[in-house]
Design a protein around this motif. Structure first.
Motif: not given
Length: 125
Positions: A1-3, A25-27, A99, A114
């Protein structure tokens, strides 16, 4: 999960400086392009700055020379250094991330999948 979590906003007088951060995070901030947008009350969202996966940068004319976008891969964080701030810079600032790969030279929300929750910047005269 991207945050994406922005921080660093606040109130400053005209001519002052702020540095916004966007912790991801997640990215990976190095993988694709990332950007900063802003939206003032009653106005449309505006693309402010973009950094490409190559490291190249692009700025809106209204912030050119005054703002600098950068990233730190080790900290996985995107930054926006804002100098010589003006009352017209007052807005909610959002970081955004792509993305996939898109090299076109625009700062467009259409390229961003995101988004962070935003951080408020207020510049008084």
């Amino acid at each position: 999960q991207v945050q994406l979590v922005e921080s660093g906003g606040g109130s400053v007088q005209s001519g002052g400086s702020l540095r916004l951060s966007c912790a991801a995070s997640g990215y990976s901030v190095n993988r694709y392009s990332m950007a900063w947008f802003r939206q003032a009350p009653g106005k449309e969202r505006e693309g402010v700055a973009r950094i490409f996966n190559s490291g190249g940068t692009l700025y809106a004319d209204s912030v050119k020379v005054r703002f600098t976008i950068s990233r730190d891969g080790a900290k996985n964080t995107l930054y926006l250094q804002m100098d010589s701030l003006k009352p017209g810079d007052t807005a909610m600032y959002y970081c955004a991330a792509a993305r996939d790969y898109n090299p076109r030279s625009v700062i467009s929300a259409d390229d961003c999948a995101y988004w962070g929750q935003g951080t408020q910047v207020t510049v008084s005269s």
